[in-house]
Design a protein around this motif. Structure first.
Motif, PDB file in Angstrom:
ATOM      1  N   GLY B 114       0.818  -0.766   0.267  1.00 17.71           N
ATOM      2  CA  GLY B 114       0.063  -0.280   0.643  1.00 17.71           C
ATOM      3  C   GLY B 114       0.850   1.091   0.031  1.00 17.71           C
ATOM      4  O   GLY B 114       1.427   1.240   0.978  1.00 17.71           O
ATOM      5  N   TYR B 115       0.570   2.392  -1.347  1.00 17.49           N
ATOM      6  CA  TYR B 115       1.289   3.595  -0.912  1.00 17.49           C
ATOM      7  C   TYR B 115       2.576   3.490  -1.045  1.00 17.49           C
ATOM      8  O   TYR B 115       3.732   3.853  -0.732  1.00 17.49           O
ATOM      9  N   GLY B 116       3.457   2.378  -1.676  1.00 19.16           N
ATOM     10  CA  GLY B 116       4.751   1.960  -1.880  1.00 19.16           C
ATOM     11  C   GLY B 116       5.094   0.426  -2.162  1.00 19.16           C
ATOM     12  O   GLY B 116       4.581  -0.161  -2.804  1.00 19.16           O
ATOM     13  N   SER B 121      11.720  -9.223   1.667  1.00 12.22           N
ATOM     14  CA  SER B 121      12.481 -10.468   2.772  1.00 12.22           C
ATOM     15  C   SER B 121      12.311  -8.503   3.589  1.00 12.22           C
ATOM     16  O   SER B 121      12.202  -9.164   5.121  1.00 12.22           O
ATOM     17  N   ASP B 122      11.749  -7.455   3.473  1.00  8.88           N
ATOM     18  CA  ASP B 122      11.517  -7.298   4.154  1.00  8.88           C
ATOM     19  C   ASP B 122      10.193  -6.924   5.311  1.00  8.88           C
ATOM     20  O   ASP B 122       9.315  -5.998   5.877  1.00  8.88           O
ATOM     21  N   LEU B 123       9.367  -7.891   4.962  1.00  7.96           N
ATOM     22  CA  LEU B 123       8.319  -8.039   4.554  1.00  7.96           C
ATOM     23  C   LEU B 123       7.736  -8.544   5.852  1.00  7.96           C
ATOM     24  O   LEU B 123       8.174  -9.092   6.424  1.00  7.96           O
ATOM     25  N   THR B 124       6.289  -8.133   6.767  1.00 11.38           N
ATOM     26  CA  THR B 124       6.322  -8.876   7.891  1.00 11.38           C
ATOM     27  C   THR B 124       4.540  -8.957   8.363  1.00 11.38           C
ATOM     28  O   THR B 124       4.354  -9.807   8.562  1.00 11.38           O
ATOM     29  N   GLY B 125       3.841  -8.503   7.443  1.00 12.93           N
ATOM     30  CA  GLY B 125       2.492  -8.973   6.745  1.00 12.93           C
ATOM     31  C   GLY B 125       1.853  -9.856   5.501  1.00 12.93           C
ATOM     32  O   GLY B 125       3.064 -10.611   5.361  1.00 12.93           O
ATOM     33  N   SER B 126       0.850  -9.752   5.819  1.00 14.66           N
ATOM     34  CA  SER B 126       1.309 -11.402   4.837  1.00 14.66           C
ATOM     35  C   SER B 126       0.301 -10.930   3.214  1.00 14.66           C
ATOM     36  O   SER B 126      -0.499 -10.574   3.244  1.00 14.66           O
ATOM     37  N   ARG B 225       2.172  -6.835 -12.300  1.00 13.54           N
ATOM     38  CA  ARG B 225       1.753  -7.842 -11.873  1.00 13.54           C
ATOM     39  C   ARG B 225       0.669  -7.383 -10.611  1.00 13.54           C
ATOM     40  O   ARG B 225      -0.049  -6.542 -10.845  1.00 13.54           O
ATOM     41  N   ILE B 226       0.266  -9.054 -10.047  1.00 15.62           N
ATOM     42  CA  ILE B 226      -1.187  -7.557  -9.116  1.00 15.62           C
ATOM     43  C   ILE B 226      -0.528  -8.294  -7.993  1.00 15.62           C
ATOM     44  O   ILE B 226      -0.065  -9.409  -7.523  1.00 15.62           O
ATOM     45  N   GLU B 227      -0.761  -8.214  -6.624  1.00 16.56           N
ATOM     46  CA  GLU B 227      -0.253  -8.051  -5.068  1.00 16.56           C
ATOM     47  C   GLU B 227      -2.149  -7.888  -4.468  1.00 16.56           C
ATOM     48  O   GLU B 227      -1.936  -7.860  -4.788  1.00 16.56           O
ATOM     49  N   VAL B 228      -1.893  -9.636  -3.194  1.00 18.19           N
ATOM     50  CA  VAL B 228      -2.895  -9.622  -3.213  1.00 18.19           C
ATOM     51  C   VAL B 228      -2.608  -9.294  -1.278  1.00 18.19           C
ATOM     52  O   VAL B 228      -2.153  -9.892  -1.220  1.00 18.19           O
ATOM     53  N   LEU B 229      -3.113  -7.890  -0.406  1.00 18.05           N
ATOM     54  CA  LEU B 229      -2.481  -7.921   0.825  1.00 18.05           C
ATOM     55  C   LEU B 229      -3.843  -8.454   1.904  1.00 18.05           C
ATOM     56  O   LEU B 229      -4.924  -8.670   1.725  1.00 18.05           O
ATOM     57  N   LYS B 230      -3.228  -9.347   2.341  1.00 15.60           N
ATOM     58  CA  LYS B 230      -4.742  -9.992   3.141  1.00 15.60           C
ATOM     59  C   LYS B 230      -4.565  -9.825   4.770  1.00 15.60           C
ATOM     60  O   LYS B 230      -5.489 -10.460   5.172  1.00 15.60           O
ATOM     61  N   ASP B 231      -3.318 -10.087   5.157  1.00 13.43           N
ATOM     62  CA  ASP B 231      -3.229  -9.524   6.986  1.00 13.43           C
ATOM     63  C   ASP B 231      -3.397  -8.093   6.513  1.00 13.43           C
ATOM     64  O   ASP B 231      -3.654  -6.922   6.640  1.00 13.43           O
ATOM     65  N   ALA B 232      -4.284  -8.202   8.277  1.00  9.03           N
ATOM     66  CA  ALA B 232      -4.265  -6.375   8.428  1.00  9.03           C
ATOM     67  C   ALA B 232      -3.506  -5.350   8.778  1.00  9.03           C
ATOM     68  O   ALA B 232      -3.136  -4.646   8.347  1.00  9.03           O
ATOM     69  N   SER B 233      -2.112  -5.974   8.772  1.00 12.72           N
ATOM     70  CA  SER B 233      -0.533  -5.479   8.793  1.00 12.72           C
ATOM     71  C   SER B 233      -0.512  -4.780   7.622  1.00 12.72           C
ATOM     72  O   SER B 233      -0.297  -3.552   7.385  1.00 12.72           O
ATOM     73  N   ALA B 234      -0.956  -5.928   6.467  1.00  9.30           N
ATOM     74  CA  ALA B 234      -0.522  -5.958   5.039  1.00  9.30           C
ATOM     75  C   ALA B 234      -1.928  -4.116   4.522  1.00  9.30           C
ATOM     76  O   ALA B 234      -1.538  -3.356   3.853  1.00  9.30           O
ATOM     77  N   ASN B 244     -12.456  -6.816   3.737  1.00 12.09           N
ATOM     78  CA  ASN B 244     -11.992  -7.487   2.492  1.00 12.09           C
ATOM     79  C   ASN B 244     -10.836  -7.399   2.188  1.00 12.09           C
ATOM     80  O   ASN B 244     -10.760  -8.565   0.716  1.00 12.09           O
ATOM     81  N   GLY B 245     -10.137  -7.385   2.402  1.00 13.24           N
ATOM     82  CA  GLY B 245      -8.719  -7.320   1.580  1.00 13.24           C
ATOM     83  C   GLY B 245      -8.570  -7.056   0.444  1.00 13.24           C
ATOM     84  O   GLY B 245      -9.952  -5.837  -0.026  1.00 13.24           O
ATOM     85  N   VAL B 246      -7.434  -6.522  -0.108  1.00 13.95           N
ATOM     86  CA  VAL B 246      -6.805  -5.303  -1.291  1.00 13.95           C
ATOM     87  C   VAL B 246      -5.923  -6.082  -2.052  1.00 13.95           C
ATOM     88  O   VAL B 246      -5.608  -6.740  -2.129  1.00 13.95           O
ATOM     89  N   VAL B 247      -6.093  -5.675  -3.161  1.00 12.02           N
ATOM     90  CA  VAL B 247      -6.060  -5.948  -4.773  1.00 12.02           C
ATOM     91  C   VAL B 247      -5.481  -4.813  -5.432  1.00 12.02           C
ATOM     92  O   VAL B 247      -5.863  -3.797  -5.240  1.00 12.02           O
TER      93      VAL B 247
END
Lengths: 497, 1022
Positions: B114-116, B121-126, B225-234, B244-247
């Protein structure tokens, strides 16, 4: 451009100062294609439309169009026709708390209460004169009292709602004692009578008047056995001098003369063939089954006058009419009766000599035949709520009760005999309690007064047992609708249900 | 607009440097060389070559060669996406050839968040990514189809197989009864995922596939590319719309280098997956005699009759689809562009259903200098859709199955035919219905986003974006006048509507990237964003058009013309921030927060705060882990947060007035009174989510594993309050009272099995989700209704939208059995269903209904493989869906045995005096026992395994293509849905949700099935 500036201001201030308030304007998006409550109820025109809304439930099917199911079917005047489980159990006093007709009767009257409360709450906030406020509030209170009077007589203790519908106000209301309900009705009617006009003109004809409030109030006081008050209120109504009996009883049942006539104190206004909920549906239910009177697929004979061929002889409405009573012809269709005014294009209507297919006699009132302004479940004939005859007989009833069950009061005798002579009957020189209730029974046959008359007369359980019904005192009140109790856990059920 | 006022003299210095003069260079030498792939030995085009420490660089050309003037003894850095970058000392050499190794670890893969963007390797979310390679292997019309089976925890179903039909995307289960669709963000512009607003209804008929697809106007070829953000951290950075998630969808941008011209083209053929076995004419004739009582003269000798009309052949066809795209990308160091134009045309497998798209896109990036960038993208597309009514018992597919084989499709004169008058059908000839009834939807959409970005200080960047989404759509629905057989519609009806909507969004982002001391990094984002949209529509209708050929509104009967319209608007203002903090490169912390002020929320709850926090520990970076060579990456992630769903209607908090008919005097008039009771406290549906995940890489990243467990608690779900009628009978307000919990597990394994000349990699993902409705407030249950038939019920303590009805216990064989059994109907006879008396009261009534099945799968698993050998590429994707049930409403009529409609061949085994069937009831015209009621009879196992995609490509050898001036060329053949293994008896087990309604899933009411398709295509780059 203005909107853009608003946003820029919001963005600029918000981004720098993190201020929330700058964005309130930007976030305030009112509907564009619906009218918001807070922007309505401002002008006299708005309030007039809001006032008219309180009359809508009265005109709807569930008020009087099907109200006879609750108000008339229990009485000894009528029996249920057909097998519709929505109301046939009411005839046998086996009504269940799940009964849909009872639930509708309850709901439509509370809808009128709610719409009246909207006017009572909104009128003082509108940009209208104090006189206009008072008149609107008084008129709304008349409607509210009309609804509560029915609720009190049918259900006993009922919840009192005095607020405009809102989540801020308590909606799960407990039942209030009957005395409080009647105190509200009395107060509302006193206020209504003080501010309502004596007559209405033009498009306002048919809306509540001072006379209607007085007449209804008199009926309330009779119910409460405050006979002195009842006498004064009906006398005051008579003194207004704007009402008189129509020369012929039949004038009240002929659509050409029945609507808003000199005898009409309060009527529910109807038009024929309009949108659903604006017509009088009585003909659909009362007209004899299978006779094609309505020229449509309605005419179901759902409510049938009691007659000795079916009910216990000596207790039926058919026998209640004295020999020569002109009212019989306008109240009951009897074998071989001829009605030239019904469907004159077909040469009039003749009731079959052997009776209609499901009954030997049928109700005549509100049956006017098919016509240009008559459609399925919709005629344009207004529904009588209070006729001047009712005011006169209220006066007589008060006199009878005040005089210990028999009266020779001349004013009362004059009023009483005016009604009898119009019916083609000889005058009486004394009027007993039984005479009074007998006269009421035939005068107002099928006009939804009889069950309440029986309740006032007393000893209903015995009267109905003689008529052939089995019931106990608990059945004199209807059950609180079960669906309502399920949602509003503050409610209790009446004994016996 | 934010302005920055510098306060230090240092800024001035920076400023002069910016407009700047190139650094003066000394002792220049020229170096050149060839860059090749370490695995294939092929030359690499477009590799960035940069002189370290200087503002100097180039890219490798067509032949993989580069030439650059540099200062002596400089270092050169070579970077290329997907390869490990390398830095080499020149040491005075004139020629420096470099071999770049592919980066199999993908640890340094940059993903869009989101916004970047962030290093993976730096991700903390799903989150899950779908890359360009995966997208390329799927020649699909709709972008969302490309998501199917690609990401764990993302369950995509086609609600409608029609070209352009809508899909439903459920990310980690269903958490709302209003909408469960995710938020889509295309190049930073959020677009409504909920397609219901664009619903194209067919007059009185409502079909489940009527919602059109919000992503239809996006050309899948444009997507990088498509990213699907799944957890609240993301997702929490998207606040009130993230429940409901973000695509996130990112389109292709240009890169510096030679201008590349690419052509992509494919042509495909689509067919229905299977046909259902229905009775032929001989069988139907016999059935007709039995159900009708008297036989038709022409049916009296059934054995002499032929097969009759195959109505499935009449309504299904081989649909041809084609897609062509021309794209030009390129640019220099300061300006890059990507321009594309596309055309797509799909003829559906049902006659009369078509979809076309014309699209154009321009992406532009310009570096004014090292610190200031501007650019933007604009996408213009037009789609034309012709929709055929389906998902309805009067739909084309449904009625094709029901139409008796005795009727021809057309008469000898070419007009549409009807069956014999004696056969009582309540619907039109299905082919006529498909071809003569018109439902055209055309839509023009302009989606654009402009940006300006400036590095204010070292590490501090300001960026602003202005995006718009303009939509113009027209709809025309025409019901012709027909009179065929027993079906007639004497007066034609034409409904037409024009809709337009505009949306804009303005963002201001401030990012800071820096180090705190030696051992920690910090990356922060502060953002402000405002957006608003409005819509308006007008609609007009006339009937009685003079003929069925000309369908313009002016031709209808003016006396019966009606019109309508409406408008609305909404806005959202948001402040958000994210802080990423990395300590010692192994302890990762992320905190996000967003405040959303929405015009949809009540004045008492206008602003919502949506926080999240997550930590991750890269255990593999710990000193004690360095000796474990087997494991190259080991990370544990833990995160939690609260997000919201603002799709609660535009004005739920307001009370409105409405008009009522009233009699005033002797005239009809209009009264005004309240229409609803307001809840000024109404707010977003909130979703509290927690996630624990682990990432594991072994053998230098050749095997990677990702696992996540989550819990999503949808709280404050919006449900109508239940008020007593004494409140006046007004429409009840929505209140935030419901609660749904989704628990789940997601696993993903990626292996690189072989590299070098023969490459082979495998992706496996699996998802488990359990859904429990914990509270519905005072709303006892929610009922899902299709065509006035209650089919699902949602109650506390069970999963959302379970099927609800009666249980059958075989078929009555004798009158004695009926006499002993609980009372069903006085006319129950042998051959009727025996329904179970669940409450043992001796009567079969509505109290005996129960839950019959869950349409949501217990788990889904997907397997994909990619092979490469000398220019050949082969990939396939197998999708598995397990443990879900389908309510096959087709059988209610197709095996109803209660009318003269044609029936499935199973009807031949119906109960008769001589055939005491135990599975198929008797044929009975009046159905006194109500054998057709919703029961377990219609509930089937919906599990399936499907070979969703196979793609075989061949990259033409360089030696060959250079002769014809191509830099690359590829031909491929691709198959979709080639094989399906399922027990389901309908066309296609992939039944989505009905009009995206979260309460109606997996109900097949004659749904437009997915197609099996074979596509051949090529792409060539000049």
């Amino acid at each position: 451009m203005y909107k853009t500036r608003k946003y820029l201001k919001c963005a600029f201030i918000a981004a720098l100062a993190f201020s929330l308030s700058a964005c309130e304007d930007f976030l305030d998006k009112q509907p564009l294609d619906t009218i918001v409550e807070d922007s309505f109820y401002k002008t006299a025109q708005d309030m007039e439309k809001a006032m008219l809304a309180a009359y809508v439930p009265l005109q709807n099917l569930q008020w009087m169009g099907q109200g006879w199911r609750i108000l008339e079917i229990p009485s000894d005047n009528t029996q249920a026709g057909g097998t519709d489980p929505d109301f046939t159990p009411i005839d046998d006093f086996s009504t269940s708390a799940d009964n849909i007709s009872v639930a509708e009767f309850w709901a439509i009257r509370y809808r009128a209460v709610a719409l009246s409360n909207v006017v009572i709450f909104r009128a003082p906030l509108a940009s209208i004169s104090d006189e206009e406020v008072a008149a609107l509030v008084g008129e709304a209170k008349f409607i509210r009292a009309l609804a509560y009077f029915d609720l009190a007589r049918v259900f006993g203790d009922v919840p009192i709602s005095l607020e405009a519908p809102s989540l801020d106000n308590e909606v799960l209301l407990p039942r209030s004692p009957l005395a409080e309900v009647y105190a509200l009705i009395e107060a509302d009617l006193t206020e209504a009578a003080a501010v309502l006009p004596i007559t209405r003109a033009g498009a306002e004809i048919g809306r509540a008047t001072k006379g209607a409030a007085l007449a209804l109030h008199a009926k309330v006081e009779l119910t409460l056995k405050n006979f002195r008050d009842a006498q004064e209120l009906s006398a005051e109504c008579m003194r207004l001098g704007v009402y008189s009996l129509m020369p012929n009883y039949g004038d009240n049942w002929n659509i050409a003369t029945s609507d808003n006539n000199a005898e009409s104190v309060f009527q529910i206004q109807h038009v024929g063939c309009g949108p659903f909920g604006t017509g009088n549906a009585s003909q659909a239910f009362f007209a004899p089954f299978g006779q094609g009177i309505t020229k449509g697929s309605d005419g179901w004979g759902s409510q049938i006058p009691t007659s000795p061929s079916v009910n216990n002889p000596g207790t039926t409405i058919q026998e209640a009419f004295e020999e020569g009573d002109l009212r019989l012809f306008h109240s009951i269709m009897e074998p071989a009766a001829s009605y030239p005014n019904i469907n004159p294009d077909e040469g009039g209507y003749n009731y079959p000599a052997t009776g209609a297919s499901r009954a030997t006699i049928n109700i005549k009132k509100y049956v006017i035949g098919g016509g240009p302004n008559t459609c399925f479940m919709s005629t344009g004939q207004n529904m009588h709520v209070i006729r001047y005859a009712d005011v006169l007989l209220s006066f007589v009833e008060a006199a009878v009760e005040l005089d210990g069950g028999v009266t020779v009061n001349q004013e009362a005798l004059d009023a009483f005999n005016a009604i009898r002579s119009r019916a083609g009957l000889e005058s009486l020189s004394i009027v007993t309690r039984d005479d009074l209730f007998q006269e009421r029974r035939v005068e107002f046959a099928f006009e939804c007064h009889r069950w309440f008359d029986l309740l006032r007369q007393g000893d209903v359980v015995n009267t109905m047992r003689l008529h052939g019904k089995t019931l106990d005192e608990n059945k004199l009140l209807f059950p609180i609708p079960s669906a309502e109790i399920k949602i509003n856990t503050e409610l209790t059920q009446n004994e016996g249900y | 607009m934010v302005q920055y006022y510098p306060s230090t003299p240092r800024f001035l210095l920076v400023f002069f440097l910016l407009i700047g003069i190139q650094a003066i260079s000394l002792a220049q030498v020229t170096v050149k060389g060839i860059i090749t792939d370490g695995e294939t030995g092929e030359t690499l085009i477009g590799v960035n070559v940069v002189e370290v420490g200087a503002n100097n660089g180039t890219v490798s050309d067509f032949d993989g060669t580069y030439t650059l003037s540099i200062s002596e003894n400089a270092d050169l850095q070579f970077t290329y996406i997907g390869y490990l970058s390398t830095t080499r000392k020149v040491n005075g050499a004139k020629e420096l050839n470099v071999i770049l190794q592919p980066d199999v670890a993908t640890l340094n893969e940059v993903v869009v968040v989101g916004y970047g963007s962030q290093r993976k390797s730096d991700l903390t979310g799903s989150l899950s990514s779908v890359t360009e390679e995966q997208l390329k292997s799927m020649p699909v019309t709709g972008l969302d189809q490309a998501l199917q089976g690609r990401a764990a925890g993302v369950y995509v179903t086609q609600n409608d197989g029609a070209p352009g039909g809508a899909l439903s995307i459920r990310i980690r289960g269903i958490g709302s009864t209003l909408t469960a669709e995710p938020l889509y963000v295309i190049d930073g512009v959020p677009i409504a995922s909920d397609n219901q607003g664009s619903s194209a209804t067919f007059g009185a008929l409502d079909g489940g596939g009527q919602a059109s697809n919000a992503l239809n106007t996006i050309n899948p070829n444009d997507v990088e590319r498509i990213e699907v953000l799944k957890d609240a951290s993301a997702t929490a950075i998207y606040g009130a719309r993230a429940a409901n998630g973000v695509v996130l969808i990112t389109t292709k941008r240009g890169s510096a280098g030679k201008t590349k011209i690419s052509i992509d083209s494919y042509v495909g053929a689509n067919q229905v997956l299977r046909k259902l076995d229905v009775m032929n004419l001989r069988e139907y004739a016999q059935y007709f005699g039995e159900i009708n009582g008297t036989q038709l003269e022409e049916f009296e000798r059934p054995e002499l009759l032929g097969e009759g009309t195959d109505w499935q052949d009449a309504v299904f066809r081989t649909g041809i689809n084609q897609n062509h795209q021309l794209s030009i990308t390129g640019g220099n160091k300061s300006t890059q562009f990507a321009i594309s134009g596309g055309y797509s045309d799909t003829k559906g497998i049902v006659v009369g259903s078509d979809f076309q798209r014309y699209s154009a896109r321009v992406n532009l990036d310009h570096h004014i200098n090292d610190r200031v960038d501007i650019g933007g993208s604009i996408n213009v597309a037009q789609t034309n859709e012709r929709i055929v009514i389906n998902d309805n018992s009067a739909g084309v597919i449904y009625t094709a199955l029901l139409t008796p084989p005795s009727a021809p499709v057309r008469n000898a004169d070419g007009s549409f035919a009807a069956p014999q008058d004696e056969i009582d059908l309540q619907f039109d000839n299905p082919v006529a219905r498909a071809l003569e009834t018109i439902n055209d939807n055309s839509r023009t959409r302009v989606l654009s986003n402009l940006y300006f970005s400036a590095e204010l200080f070292r590490g501090i960047t300001y960026r602003t974006e202005l995006g718009t989404d303009l939509n113009f759509s027209d709809q025309l629905v025409f019901f012709p006048s027909t009179d065929r057989g027993n079906f007639s519609n004497t007066v034609s009806t034409l409904n037409t509507s024009r809709n337009q909507s505009t949306f804009w969004i303005n963002k201001h982002l401030l990012t800071f990237d820096g180090k705190i001391g030696e051992s920690s990094k910090i990356n922060t984002l502060f953002g402000f964003e405002a957006q608003a949209s409005n819509y308006e529509f007008i609609a007009a209708s006339r009937n009685g058009l003079p003929n069925n050929e000309l369908t313009q509104i002016n031709l209808g009967d003016a006396g019966q013309a009606t019109n309508g319209g409406g408008a609305g608007h909404n806005s959202l203002v948001s402040w958000f921030s994210r802080v990423n903090y990395t300590l010692l490169d192994r302890y990762l912390f992320t905190a996000t927060g967003r405040i959303d002020g929405s015009s949809r929320f009540g004045p008492n709850n206008r602003y919502g705060f949506f926080p999240s926090a997550a930590v991750a520990w890269r255990i593999s970076e710990e000193p004690f882990f360095q000796d474990i060579n087997l494991i190259s990456n080991f990370k544990i992630r833990v995160g939690a947060g609260a997000v919201g769903n603002q799709e609660i209607g535009l004005y739920s908090y307001l009370a409105n007035v409405q008009g009522f008919n009233v009699v005033r005097g002797d005239q009809l008039s209009t009264a005004f009174g309240p229409s609803n009771i307001a809840n000024p406290n109404v707010r977003w549906e909130s979703s509290i989510q927690a996630n624990i995940g682990v990432d594991l890489g072994m053998y230098d990243g050749r095997i990677t594993f990702t696992g996540d467990i989550y819990r999503k608690i949808a709280d404050g779900m919006l449900l109508p309050a239940v008020l007593p009628t004494s409140a006046g009978g007004f429409q009840a307000p929505f209140v935030n009272i419901g609660r749904i919990v989704n628990d789940g597990l997601e696993l993903g394994i990626n292996t690189v099995n072989s590299t070098g000349a023969f490459s082979w990699s495998t992706d496996i993902n699996a998802s488990f989700n359990r859904n429990v409705v914990e509270s519905l407030g005072s709303t006892g249950s929610l009922v899902g209704v299709i065509q006035r038939l209650p089919v699902t019920r949602t109650v506390e303590g069970r999963a959302i939208s379970e099927f609800f009805g009666y249980k059958t216990a075989g078929i009555f064989q004798t009158l004695a059995e009926i006499a002993e059994a609980p009372t069903q109907s006085t006319d129950t006879r042998p051959g009727d269903f025996r329904f179970e008396d669940l409450n043992n009261d001796g009567v079969i009534n509505e109290e005996d209904q129960t839950f019959l099945g869950n349409p949501v799968p217990d788990f889904t698993a997907n397997l994909s493989n990619n092979f490469g050998y000398k220019g050949f590429e082969l990939s396939f994707l197998i999708q598995g869906v397990f443990g879900n049930e389908i309510l096959n409403l087709l059988d209610r009529n197709l095996l109803g045995l209660t009318d003269q409609n044609n029936q499935r061949v199973e009807a031949l085994d119906r109960f008769t005096a001589t055939n005491p069937s135990t599975t198929v009831p008797r044929a009975t015209f009046s159905d006194p026992n109500d054998n057709r009621r919703i029961s377990d009879r219609y509930v089937e196992d919906g599990s399936f395994v499907r070979l969703r995609n196979v793609n075989l490509g061949y990259q033409l050898p360089n030696a060959l293509i250079k002769k014809i001036n191509l830099s690359s060329a590829k031909v491929y053949v691709s198959g979709q849905n080639l094989l399906t293994f399922t027990e389901y008896s309908g066309y296609d087990p992939e039944v989505g949700s009905f009009n995206q309604n979260p309460l109606i899933n997996g109900v097949d009411n004659g749904r437009y099935p997915a197609a099996r398709s074979l596509t051949v295509g090529f792409n060539a780059t000049f």
